[in-house]
Write an enzyme that holds these catalytic residues in place. Sequence first.
Site, PDB file in Angstrom:
ATOM      1  CD  GLN A 155      -2.423  -1.289   2.503  1.00 58.90           C
ATOM      2  OE1 GLN A 155      -1.911  -1.697   3.527  1.00 58.90           O
ATOM      3  NE2 GLN A 155      -3.932  -0.714   2.583  1.00 58.90           N
ATOM      4  CE1 TYR A 347      16.490 -15.199  48.816  1.00 62.30           C
ATOM      5  CE2 TYR A 347      15.596 -13.241  48.581  1.00 62.30           C
ATOM      6  CZ  TYR A 347      15.861 -14.222  49.378  1.00 62.30           C
ATOM      7  OH  TYR A 347      15.498 -14.450  50.632  1.00 62.30           O
ATOM      8  N   GLY A 464       9.317 -21.528  54.199  1.00 66.10           N
ATOM      9  CA  GLY A 464       8.751 -21.989  52.935  1.00 66.10           C
ATOM     10  C   GLY A 464       9.773 -22.069  51.855  1.00 66.10           C
ATOM     11  CG  ASN A 500      10.510 -20.558  46.957  1.00 63.26           C
ATOM     12  OD1 ASN A 500      11.645 -20.721  46.035  1.00 63.26           O
ATOM     13  ND2 ASN A 500       9.973 -21.388  47.671  1.00 63.26           N
TER      14      ASN A 500
END
Length: 579
Positions: A155, A347, A464, A500
């Site tokens: 186009q 971490y 945990g 985690n």
Amino acid sequence: MPYNDIQHSFMKAMSDKFAEKPESTETKFYVYGGIAQKGGMRKREFIAEAQKIVDSRVSGTPAYNPDVGMPQGQRFLMPYMMNHTDIMVNADDLHWINNAAMQQCWDDMKRGIVLGLDDAHGLLEARLGKEVTPDTISHYMEVLNHALPGGAVIQEHMVETKPMLVNDSYAKIFTGDDDLADAVDRRFLLDINKEFAAGWEKPGEQADQLKDAIGKKIWQILWMPTVVGRQTDGGTMFRWVGMQVGMTMISAYKLCAGESVTGEFAYYAKHAAVVQLSNYMPVKRARAHNEPGGMPLGINADSVRSPALFPNDPIRAELESIAVAAMVYDQLWFGTYMSGGVGFTQYASATYTDNILEDFCYKGCEIGLDYANGEMGSIKGDKLNMDILEEMIRAENDYCLTQYEAYPTVAESHFGGSVRACCAAAGCGSTVACATGLAQPTLSAWSLSMLGHYERKGRLGFFGYDLQDQCTACGSYSYQSDEGMPFEMRGVNYPNYAMNVGHQSAYAGLVMGAHVANKDAWVLSPLWKVAFSDRDLPFDRGYVTREYGLGANREYTKVAGERDLIIAGHYGREPGAKL
């Protein structure tokens, strides 16, 4: 730590970081002057910037202010050394928001799509009677490299994108057919022979493996503009491909825009022949394709070029894969997508700084080779049993935990039990990876390390943290859907791993280390392995930690998608100047 070297890899980093000797058991707190200490340089910079922000706000709304947050600098604000480099960085500069290289690392992953060409070629020949030759393929690729970044085809009177804003968007092809590769225009070729020239014993072994796996098929790797990935989501990428590839086919092969085959091209590009980086996420996590959560560990490993550059060093490859995964899985996915805010930089950075994990992993590989009589990846089949696995794992776990006890500066660098648990477990996984060349048993190493660590220290990390490790112990070899899969196909979208931080980054390294030890040219996908070998990508995937270090020290320049070109006052233009 290189094989048989009695000098710990982390000693230089510890000596450069701390005034105390690495083995010293005494230090001080609350005497460093807060953020006035050298390591507080970024904190001081942030305070000055925050004041400018407040002054610029109509209502004077406050910004960054450590006086109302957690006071920083009560302990020594230590620098960090990037693994297998001498680059020292400030901790704040390892947050992905503050690091342009880290941003580009993920940008270059998120915006990629691999697409097969054979189905489209078959359609052109069988239904439309078009001839497909190396020359027509080269012409198609030339049109595609105009259209993919946002150039108009078919186009007229269309708006288009500014080339320098999308200068990282292009497409190349690759194939396992050397004759076809020689016949197409080399400007569009991702040459497997060239990018994987190395071998383990003789040149070309990696290239031969990849070409055998890919065969005579023709594949494209398409890189969408970085700016598109930042404004939209990963699911946009294959849709962008569907539009631009379809339009390119019409233009390059002189088809009518309304022909029914245009729908077929879109179907091939979006479904039948497309290979995405990652899977669609469950609705409750609401993430599309090509986002971190759905990316398997094996694809993360295949995004690293280290094995092509250092084929006989599985640990370097492992550490580079960990560095990518630490940023993508831990810092971006868990730390931002899933939680937001400050993120989990502490971490993640423990795995790619200070050569501590590097020391653990090289020592682990040395122990594994001792059990394998010096032959990498040889303990397989009848030779492999739980007794020999346990012996190797316990030896390496004892080594890792002893370093934390013998060198308090190492424990201080990895402050946090969960960080230490991750790195010790990764070292144990490296032992098994080098000895067996198998990824699945490294999970046994990981979980046994956690159990031994727990027994020795009484705790691992935050409450945990070890939930998934307890699950892993009984699911290491399970292929049932919610219990397990081949390790290479697991990821943060896998049920037991979706909860985690501090695991997936090391997992991504273990699958890499095992396959390199086994002399495999790729981990999960030969297609993505070849795609990420492209040296035209802004982020150098052969030297991940070096790139992160350059980004941290604000020396990284190979960024894409920046808006400076369309902001008044940049690049020497006066405010309000017209282009």
